[in-house]
Design an enzyme around this catalytic site. Structure first.
Site, PDB file in Angstrom:
ATOM      1  N   GLU A 130      24.252 109.632 130.229  1.00 36.66           N
ATOM      2  CA  GLU A 130      25.347 110.276 129.585  1.00 36.66           C
ATOM      3  C   GLU A 130      26.530 110.592 130.637  1.00 36.66           C
ATOM      4  O   GLU A 130      26.081 111.192 131.894  1.00 36.66           O
ATOM      5  CB  GLU A 130      24.944 111.609 128.987  1.00 36.66           C
ATOM      6  N   MET A 272      18.650 115.892 131.452  1.00 34.23           N
ATOM      7  CA  MET A 272      18.912 114.878 130.479  1.00 34.23           C
ATOM      8  C   MET A 272      17.939 114.756 129.516  1.00 34.23           C
ATOM      9  O   MET A 272      16.952 114.283 129.752  1.00 34.23           O
ATOM     10  CB  MET A 272      19.614 113.765 131.090  1.00 34.23           C
ATOM     11  N   GLU A 273      18.360 114.891 128.158  1.00 31.75           N
ATOM     12  CA  GLU A 273      17.577 114.932 126.844  1.00 31.75           C
ATOM     13  C   GLU A 273      17.295 113.238 126.388  1.00 31.75           C
ATOM     14  O   GLU A 273      17.152 113.321 125.279  1.00 31.75           O
ATOM     15  CB  GLU A 273      18.238 115.535 125.767  1.00 31.75           C
ATOM     16  N   ASN A 274      17.103 112.495 127.310  1.00 31.46           N
ATOM     17  CA  ASN A 274      16.829 111.034 126.861  1.00 31.46           C
ATOM     18  C   ASN A 274      15.729 111.206 125.805  1.00 31.46           C
ATOM     19  O   ASN A 274      14.618 111.665 126.150  1.00 31.46           O
ATOM     20  CB  ASN A 274      16.510 110.220 128.041  1.00 31.46           C
ATOM     21  N   GLU A 307      16.725 120.881 126.670  1.00 30.63           N
ATOM     22  CA  GLU A 307      16.539 119.541 126.277  1.00 30.63           C
ATOM     23  C   GLU A 307      15.629 118.896 125.125  1.00 30.63           C
ATOM     24  O   GLU A 307      15.809 118.242 124.540  1.00 30.63           O
ATOM     25  CB  GLU A 307      15.828 118.926 127.716  1.00 30.63           C
ATOM     26  N   GLU A 329      26.036 120.421 122.428  1.00 34.16           N
ATOM     27  CA  GLU A 329      25.765 121.114 123.514  1.00 34.16           C
ATOM     28  C   GLU A 329      25.704 122.890 123.144  1.00 34.16           C
ATOM     29  O   GLU A 329      25.229 123.667 123.475  1.00 34.16           O
ATOM     30  CB  GLU A 329      26.527 120.899 124.797  1.00 34.16           C
TER      31      GLU A 329
END
Length: 901
Positions: A130, A272-274, A307, A329
């Site tokens: 991202e 990071m919310e992968n 996250e 967000e």
């Protein structure tokens, strides 16, 4: 050289993708310097696209193309495609049916110092995709509205890469010749490529399990380097707390069989919310009582919650384009704020969030890069991961929550998830769901998404004793911002309470209206809905003139202008039943007094602290408090950064001198109370993180900070004794902070001792760097210069850059803004060095120079000169170019929204 005409992307130009990618099978043959990426894409023409172009353009940067194959036929020849610096364009792809594209390319993770795409971090391969990092891994339609099913196979040496991770569920694994192995991961949910993740390396796993409300067992795994295994317990518990909270508050259950977190030491962001494989900065995972402060513990739980909450508000439903970033967000920040408030102290959490908003985001709103929470244009999207998009975006969501109530907000979010699961949508879709679920018209409210700047509310009050009425006249305005000179009235919820002279709650009865239960308790407070440029509200049945507690809970992200006497502020500090406004009264009281002292300094007058300040603080000290963390905040003074925002022309020396003078006066006048409070709360509770233990540490260290201003032998011994005996990082850092910011005879000894004790713990050494960089002592700049040469400093590590360069430029206004300009030149030197290493981190450092118009003419010239120097740098990145060029643009604002318009 930089592109002389970098492309500006506009929201108004959005069009749907010309092609869809239904599935992609990725195969990585891993190598630190030469990773082979094989992609098998199944695509089709998008029926919603009106384009007639028969070519397919895939994004790709810094990729070495090996081969391209269409529908498993012969490899394409070079006349059948065009490879540019940032794209692969394939001519005449099928238009009527699905087709398959096979592409092979190689990448060099070790050379990737920008930390976007696939890169090497402390011997570990990991990704950050991202916003537009996937194009640095493979050719793809790298945009969030292309949602695809991913299957990923990782192949690597068993010794070098014993752990192979990617998104989704592990579906197969096996052995290969030459000491290699492979693992295949399958994600059953469509996702955009920015949510792709890969991690490979020598990692250890901490495992646990969570049972969902429906009875499903979810495996939880945290991967860290071996020496960090004893610092993961809090992170694991935080994850389980977040999972349970999201089920209870939003009805959202986790959807995969496995949830993984990996801690990475080199990371541009916080986390990071992968999907199913969150990659975290180590700062927001690793904690042990002796290495992490109470604040660290709270932030870890908050970020892990953030996250995790993205799994629904960001992954299952994502944003259509990057202009809609606040959709995921802003909503998710609001969710994590509420989560932390429920887990800790709602009062303290709200104050801390607003404090940061008003000192940082309000300045962003007033600066040359001001933008709405849904921007309408950008050059580099990484520059719009801002406090405006995140924190102000959360405030906009909070206002919706205020307008519709908790039950209505839950109905709206349920409808939003039901309508849009599996889709890429817009901010309007979120608001539409809230409207439909609550039968409310939010047409005017939508202006918050499109209008930049901080609104100013001006309040006048009139009490009529004969009619026993109080009339509030509230007007709203907003200063012009770049590209927006005309502002329309916003829909603003203003929460109001009234207090009798004896401090009891006065009834809030609006003339001519029957308060609705969902808009607050009419006996205690009421929510006024401001929709016009000026409105009048009248309260009746008031036998005496009440004190007005307005904008309770900070019900809208605005500046409030209302004449208040020092006596009235002291009264509200003692009696206001709203925890936020009680704290705010103390801040306004101290702020008015410090501002007066600044004027005395500037005009050559002697300084004297108004006795009302001492009396007000003494009364606070004498009251019993259950929430000691909140008590500590009531004893705090406005920060130098906040005070600077009150001034038309910032005077950093006068601000520092006046604030220090008030701090010393409070310490001298209230020494007995501070010492008694310190001793009453000084105990060894290391490893205990309940609200009582945290509160006792917080109030004790607040007292120590005040007492340290006395600079006598007994206080020096007290701080050094706490430093030497501390068994937790909260107390050790608090003691070291007061020692380092005073002429303590053991200052250097303590700093050296701390370094030698913790030199193997990178996150603790970050604190050591930041403490010295933000110090107030005269030798601070020389110390910063020396620390740049310290063997533990690494310009390639974002955490270390932020702890030294960032702390100095953003948290040390006194020394960064030295009148000789040495701080500005130092920062520009580092930005230029970072520009080629890590443009994203470099551009964030430029922010300390963007408000140059706020200072005196001498400093303006020095700051502007460094911005111009940055602009002329060879091969300047578009990240840095956008921030620097907008800061220098003619007509860009630099005025604070905290000043009267």
């Amino acid at each position: 050289m930089r592109d002389p005409n970098p492309q500006t992307i506009y929201l108004k130009d959005y069009t749907v993708p010309e092609y869809l990618i239904h599935s992609v099978a990725l195969n990585f043959t891993l190598d630190d310097e030469n990773t082979l990426v094989s992609s098998r894409l199944t695509l089709s023409r998008n029926p919603a696209s009106r384009s007639r172009d028969t070519s397919l353009a895939l994004s790709g940067e810094n990729l070495k193309l090996i081969r391209v194959n269409l529908d498993d036929g012969n490899d394409l020849t070079k006349d059948q495609y065009l490879q540019t610096q940032d794209a692969l364009i394939i001519n005449n792809v099928p238009q009527q049916q699905r087709f398959v594209l096979n592409i092979e390319n190689t990448i060099n993770p070790k050379a990737n110092t920008a930390l976007e795409g696939l890169y090497l971090s402390n011997g570990m391969l990991c990704t950050q995709c991202e916003a537009e990092g996937f194009r640095k891994i493979a050719y793809f339609l790298d945009r969030p509205d292309v949602m695809t099913l991913f299957t990923t196979t990782l192949v690597g040496d068993k010794d070098r890469y014993p752990v192979l991770l990617s998104n989704g569920n592990k579906v197969a694994q096996g052995e290969l010749p030459d000491n290699r192995h492979w693992v295949t991961w399958e994600d059953p949910f469509n996702k955009p490529c920015y949510l792709f993740a890969l991690v490979a390396g020598q990692l250890e796993c901490i495992a646990d399990r969570f049972t969902t409300q429906s009875g499903r067992d979810i495996d939880l795994q945290i991967f860290v380097e071996k020496h960090d295994m004893d610092k993961c317990g809090h992170a694991m518990q935080s994850l389980k707390n977040a999972m349970r909270w999201d089920e209870q508050v939003y009805g959202r259950e986790y959807d995969l069989d496995l949830y993984m977190i990996v801690a990475v030491s080199h990371f541009n962001m916080g986390a990071m919310e992968n999907k199913g494989l969150n990659v975290f900065n180590t700062k927001f995972v690793l904690a042990r009582p002796d290495t992490a402060t109470d604040s660290d513990y709270e932030h870890i739980e908050g970020v892990i919650g953030h996250e995790y909450f993205h799994n629904w508000s960001g992954n299952r439903i994502t944003c259509r384009d990057w202009f809609q970033l606040s959709l995921k967000e802003g909503f998710t920040v609001f969710r994590d704020q509420e989560f932390t408030g429920d887990r800790t102290s709602k009062a303290v959490k709200r104050i801390e969030d607003v404090n940061m908003l008003r000192t940082r985001q309000f300045a962003e709103d007033a600066g040359p890069l001001a933008h709405p929470i849904r921007p309408d244009a950008y050059i580099e999207i990484n520059n719009f991961y801002t406090l405006t998009v995140y924190e102000k975006g959360a405030e906009v969501v909070r206002m919706i929550h205020t307008l519709v109530g908790a039950e209505g907000f839950r109905k709206g979010s349920d409808l939003y998830f039901e309508r849009h699961d599996g889709q890429a949508v817009t901010c309007d879709d979120f608001v539409n769901a809230m409207e439909a679920a609550n039968d409310i018209d939010l047409t005017q409210f939508r202006r918050w998404y499109a209008q930049a700047g901080t609104p100013v509310l001006t309040v006048q009050q009139h009490y009529d004793p004969s009619a026993q009425t109080l009339t509030l006249t509230i007007s709203q305005s907003c200063p012009p911002t770049p590209g927006q000179t005309v502002k329309e009235p916003l829909h603003i919820p203003v929460t109001v309470g009234l207090l009798n002279r004896n401090g009891s709650v006065a009834p809030c009865k609006l003339q001519g209206s029957v308060p609705k239960p969902e808009f607050g308790n009419a006996r205690n407070e009421v929510i006024l809905q401001l929709t016009q440029s000026e409105q009048t509200f009248t309260f009746e049945s008031l036998a005496e003139q009440p004190a007005v507690s307005i904008l309770r809970g900070f019900s809208a992200p605005v500046k409030l202008v209302m004449e208040r006497s020092l006596d009235e502020l002291a009264f509200l500090l003692s009696y206001d039943s709203d925890t936020f406004n009680r704290w705010e009264a103390g801040q306004q009281l101290a702020g008015q007094i410090i501002t007066g002292l600044i004027a005395d300094l500037q005009n050559g007058r002697d300084m004297h602290v108004n006795p009302i300040m001492i009396t007000a603080f003494k009364q606070v000290l004498e009251q019993p408090w259950d929430d000691l963390s909140y008590f500590s905040l009531l004893l705090s003074l406005p920060s130098e950064t906040y005070l600077a925002e009150q001034m038309q022309v910032v005077d950093v020396e006068a601000i520092h001198a006046a604030r220090e003078y008030v701090t010393l006066a409070l310490a001298e006048q209230l020494q007995t109370q501070f010492q008694a409070l310190y001793l009453n709360n000084h105990r060894d509770e290391s490893g205990e993180f309940d609200s009582g233990a945290i509160g006792r540490r917080r109030i004790k260290n607040t007292c120590l900070s005040y007492l340290s201003k006395l600079e006598n032998k007994d206080i020096h011994q007290l701080s050094q004794q706490q430093f030497n005996s501390a068994k937790n990082m909260t107390d050790q850092m608090a003691a070291l902070t007061v020692i380092a910011n005073s002429p303590h005879p053991a200052k250097q000894q303590c700093l050296d001792s701390f370094y030698h004790q913790w030199q193997a713990e990178a996150l603790v050494i970050d604190k050591w760097f930041a403490l010295q960089a933000s110090g107030s002592m005269p030798d601070t700049f020389a110390t910063v210069q020396a620390l740049m040469q310290h063997p533990a400093f690494d310009l390639k590590n974002p955490n270390r850059v932020r702890s030294l360069i960032g702390a100095f430029s953003q948290s040390n206004p006194l020394h960064f803004h030295a009148s000789n300009g040495q701080g500005y030149q130092f920062l520009a030197d580092q930005i230029i060095a970072l520009n080629t290493l890590n443009p994203q981190v470099a551009s964030r450092m430029v922010g300390a120079l963007t408000a140059w118009r706020r200072y005196d003419e001498g400093r303006q010239a020095l700051m502007k000169a460094q911005l111009e120097r940055i602009m002329t740098t060879e091969a300047i990145s578009k990240d840095v170019y956008e921030v620097a060029s907008k800061s220098l643009a003619v007509g860009a604002t630099g005025r604070s929204p905290l000043q009267n318009p």
